[in-house]
Design a protein around this motif. Structure first.
Motif, mmCIF file in Angstrom:
data_model
loop_
_atom_site.group_PDB
_atom_site.id
_atom_site.type_symbol
_atom_site.label_atom_id
_atom_site.label_comp_id
_atom_site.label_asym_id
_atom_site.label_seq_id
_atom_site.Cartn_x
_atom_site.Cartn_y
_atom_site.Cartn_z
ATOM 1 N N UNK A 11 -16.557 16.533 -53.170
ATOM 2 C CA UNK A 11 -17.374 16.999 -52.046
ATOM 3 C C UNK A 11 -18.806 16.504 -52.202
ATOM 4 N N UNK A 12 -19.469 16.232 -51.080
ATOM 5 C CA UNK A 12 -20.879 15.825 -51.124
ATOM 6 C C UNK A 12 -21.770 17.029 -51.448
ATOM 7 N N UNK A 13 -21.364 18.214 -50.945
ATOM 8 C CA UNK A 13 -22.077 19.457 -51.314
ATOM 9 C C UNK A 13 -21.073 20.368 -52.005
ATOM 10 N N UNK A 14 -20.837 20.108 -53.294
ATOM 11 C CA UNK A 14 -19.776 20.863 -53.965
ATOM 12 C C UNK A 14 -20.146 22.338 -54.138
ATOM 13 N N UNK A 15 -19.166 23.191 -53.928
ATOM 14 C CA UNK A 15 -19.331 24.601 -54.310
ATOM 15 C C UNK A 15 -18.728 24.669 -55.703
ATOM 16 N N UNK A 16 -18.683 25.803 -56.301
ATOM 17 C CA UNK A 16 -18.059 25.821 -57.634
ATOM 18 C C UNK A 16 -16.537 25.922 -57.517
ATOM 19 N N UNK A 17 -16.021 25.985 -56.316
ATOM 20 C CA UNK A 17 -14.595 26.265 -56.152
ATOM 21 C C UNK A 17 -13.752 25.004 -56.028
ATOM 22 N N UNK A 18 -12.535 25.147 -56.492
ATOM 23 C CA UNK A 18 -11.556 24.070 -56.368
ATOM 24 C C UNK A 18 -10.320 24.656 -55.709
ATOM 25 N N UNK A 19 -9.531 23.815 -55.099
ATOM 26 C CA UNK A 19 -8.213 24.270 -54.647
ATOM 27 C C UNK A 19 -7.214 23.125 -54.717
ATOM 28 N N UNK A 20 -5.945 23.481 -54.709
ATOM 29 C CA UNK A 20 -4.902 22.471 -54.762
ATOM 30 C C UNK A 20 -4.611 22.009 -53.346
ATOM 31 N N UNK A 21 -4.651 20.700 -53.096
ATOM 32 C CA UNK A 21 -4.439 20.208 -51.731
ATOM 33 C C UNK A 21 -3.935 18.778 -51.745
ATOM 34 N N UNK A 22 -3.396 18.366 -50.593
ATOM 35 C CA UNK A 22 -3.160 16.947 -50.342
ATOM 36 C C UNK A 22 -4.380 16.455 -49.582
ATOM 37 N N UNK A 23 -4.727 15.199 -49.775
ATOM 38 C CA UNK A 23 -5.805 14.620 -48.969
ATOM 39 C C UNK A 23 -5.197 13.443 -48.220
ATOM 40 N N UNK A 24 -5.342 13.463 -46.907
ATOM 41 C CA UNK A 24 -4.703 12.431 -46.091
ATOM 42 C C UNK A 24 -5.617 12.027 -44.953
ATOM 43 N N UNK A 25 -5.299 10.866 -44.374
ATOM 44 C CA UNK A 25 -6.068 10.368 -43.232
ATOM 45 C C UNK A 25 -5.331 10.619 -41.935
ATOM 46 N N UNK A 26 -5.929 10.203 -40.813
ATOM 47 C CA UNK A 26 -5.330 10.454 -39.506
ATOM 48 C C UNK A 26 -4.219 9.482 -39.092
ATOM 49 N N UNK A 27 -3.970 8.426 -39.873
ATOM 50 C CA UNK A 27 -2.989 7.419 -39.454
ATOM 51 C C UNK A 27 -1.577 8.005 -39.465
ATOM 52 N N UNK A 28 -0.789 7.513 -38.518
ATOM 53 C CA UNK A 28 0.520 8.132 -38.293
ATOM 54 C C UNK A 28 1.603 7.622 -39.210
ATOM 55 N N UNK A 29 1.399 7.738 -40.487
ATOM 56 C CA UNK A 29 2.501 7.550 -41.427
ATOM 57 C C UNK A 29 2.190 8.307 -42.705
ATOM 58 N N UNK A 30 3.242 8.771 -43.347
ATOM 59 C CA UNK A 30 3.029 9.639 -44.512
ATOM 60 C C UNK A 30 2.389 8.902 -45.674
ATOM 61 N N UNK A 31 2.499 7.573 -45.662
ATOM 62 C CA UNK A 31 1.830 6.780 -46.705
ATOM 63 C C UNK A 31 0.319 6.883 -46.620
ATOM 64 N N UNK A 32 -0.181 7.375 -45.513
ATOM 65 C CA UNK A 32 -1.635 7.522 -45.357
ATOM 66 C C UNK A 32 -2.103 8.766 -46.105
#
Ligand code: LLP
Length: 424
Positions: free
Chosen positions: A326-347
């Motif tokens: 994060x550009x302005x990090x808080x002290x918190x973390x979470x488990x997540x996927x990070x993906x883009x808007x392109x229409x395929x799961x490889x994104x």
């Protein structure tokens, strides 16, 4: 990552706030640190301090931005080019043609002519027929082209198969067992000044012993060529040294690489040439992006960012890891996927990864994308071509504009015959 660091809770590139860049230029955008580029260039050169005769050429494919090339030219780097387009980029960046090596397994006649006319310093030949053609093209222009023969040493690079280049099954170079005969024939051609050999076994290499194997094979070949009476004055050792993408990874420092090269090449008596790409540029860039949504998911939330696989292809292509922060990090973390808007799961940039907690509208970066980031971007899904910014101290400039989809539409045409025959 000292060129990308926290100041008052906001991630900065040198002294420039990434929040300010996002506000000014929009996202997604690549942001490069001039200081990081210079530091990497100087560290590489310093690692080779024990080597008297050398030429270092940046592999333009890693980052062909003219401002980046200009900066590296000022550091005394030449360019390793693989197309007419890269030659033009490097010339526009102020690099001299004589400091360029033209690599690549499929140089077209037109590209060789353009490079001869521009005065490119060295052609790295990939097959005998290419040398024969280059000789005749050079002769027709009253020139002799400086060339080296790329050998394929058939060694593993211990890297991703898609970026491995030194096994006999790969398309690159002449098998070392055949290279002596090929060299002998090419050395007789009137339009060529064949002055040595080249090799490049792959990219993102972490094991110096593998590079050493390849260099030793090259050394043996140089000795064999000399025993036949050839004069060998140049050996191009290619690029390939890897960088850490993850804080837990360790890659050999340029000093360790330089020490190995010095030890292995001690009695070669040649000018050594180097073609580093990733090592110079990777750590000098981030991709700045904004979170569009945090979407609930079956196993963990999907952080949907406005950068996509068209902007940064490495995760989709090679399952590459790029640190997300994060550009302005808080002290918190979470488990997540990070993906883009392109229409395929490889994104997808990250799967079930523990990341800085972010929410809609937050800014974040992908780290270590200064090499093979913007240079591999496309407009897939008719998205804009991603812009680039160069930071130097507290200054920054846009060094590549965002190419909006509207501009891409200008080069497309509706044929009259198609429109005329449309059903009423
Ligand atoms: N010289 C030659 C002849 C090359 O083919 C390459 C890279 C280099 C030098 C520079 O290698 P480096 O020092 O950067 O490892 N797109 C891939 C990397 C492809 C590398 C292709 N050749 C990636 O994103 O990992």
């Amino acid at each position: 990552m000292r060129f990308f660091h926290d100041q008052s809770g906001i991630l900065h590139a040198e002294n420039v706030s990434l929040a300010e860049v996002a506000q000014d230029v929009g996202t997604p955008v690549y942001v490069y640190s001039a200081g990081a580029l210079r530091a990497a260039a100087r560290e590489f050169r310093a690692g080779l301090h024990g080597i008297a005769r050398k030429h270092i050429a940046f592999a333009v494919k890693a980052n062909p931005n003219v401002a980046v090339l200009h900066l590296l030219g000022n550091e005394g780097f030449g360019a390793d080019i693989v197309s007419d387009g890269e030659m033009r980029q490097a010339l526009a960046g102020g690099m001299r043609a004589e400091d360029m090596m033209f690599s690549g397994v499929g140089k077209t006649d037109g590209e060789m002519i353009a490079a001869l006319d521009a005065g490119v310093g060295q052609f790295n030949l990939e097959l005998e027929a290419e040398g024969v053609l280059l000789s005749s093209l050079a002769q027709a222009r009253g020139k002799r082209a400086c060339a080296v023969l790329r050998i394929n040493p058939d060694v593993a690079a211990g890297t991703h198969p898609k970026i491995s280049a030194g096994r006999s099954a790969n398309k690159f170079g002449v098998p070392v067992g055949e290279a002596g005969a090929v060299y002998r024939r090419l050395a007789q051609l009137p339009g060529l000044d064949l002055r040595g050999i080249a090799l490049h076994i792959g990219s993102q290499i972490g094991d110096l012993a593998l590079l050493e194997d390849a260099y030793r094979a090259a050394g043996a070949f140089v000795r064999a060529l000399r025993a036949e009476g050839h004069s060998v004055t140049h050996v191009d050792l290619g690029g390939g040294l890897g960088v850490a993408y993850h804080s837990a990874e360790h890659f050999p420092a340029p000093a360790a690489y330089g020490a190995m090269v010095q030890r292995v090449t001690r009695d070669w008596d040649v000018t050594l040439m180097f073609e580093p790409g990733r090592l110079i540029a990777a750590a000098a860039g981030v991709l700045l992006t904004r979170v569009i949504w945090v979407k609930p998911g079956a196993e963990c939330p999907h952080v949907i960012v406005d950068a996509a696989m068209n902007d940064l292809a490495r995760p989709a292509l090679y399952d590459a890891y790029h640190h997300f922060a994060a550009v302005r990090p808080t002290r918190h973390q979470f488990g997540a996927n990070v993906a883009g808007p392109v229409c395929e799961s490889g994104d997808t940039f990250a799967k079930a990864r523990s990341i800085d907690a972010v929410t809609r509208g937050d800014l974040a970066v992908f780290h270590t994308v200064g090499a093979y980031g913007a240079s591999m971007a496309s407009t897939y899904n008719s998205r804009a071509l991603v812009p680039e910014v160069l930071v130097d101290g507290d200054r920054y400039s846009v060094v590549a504009d965002r190419v909006e989809q509207g501009q891409a539409l200008l080069r497309q045409h509706l044929p009259n015959w198609l429109v005329e025959h449309a059903p009423a």
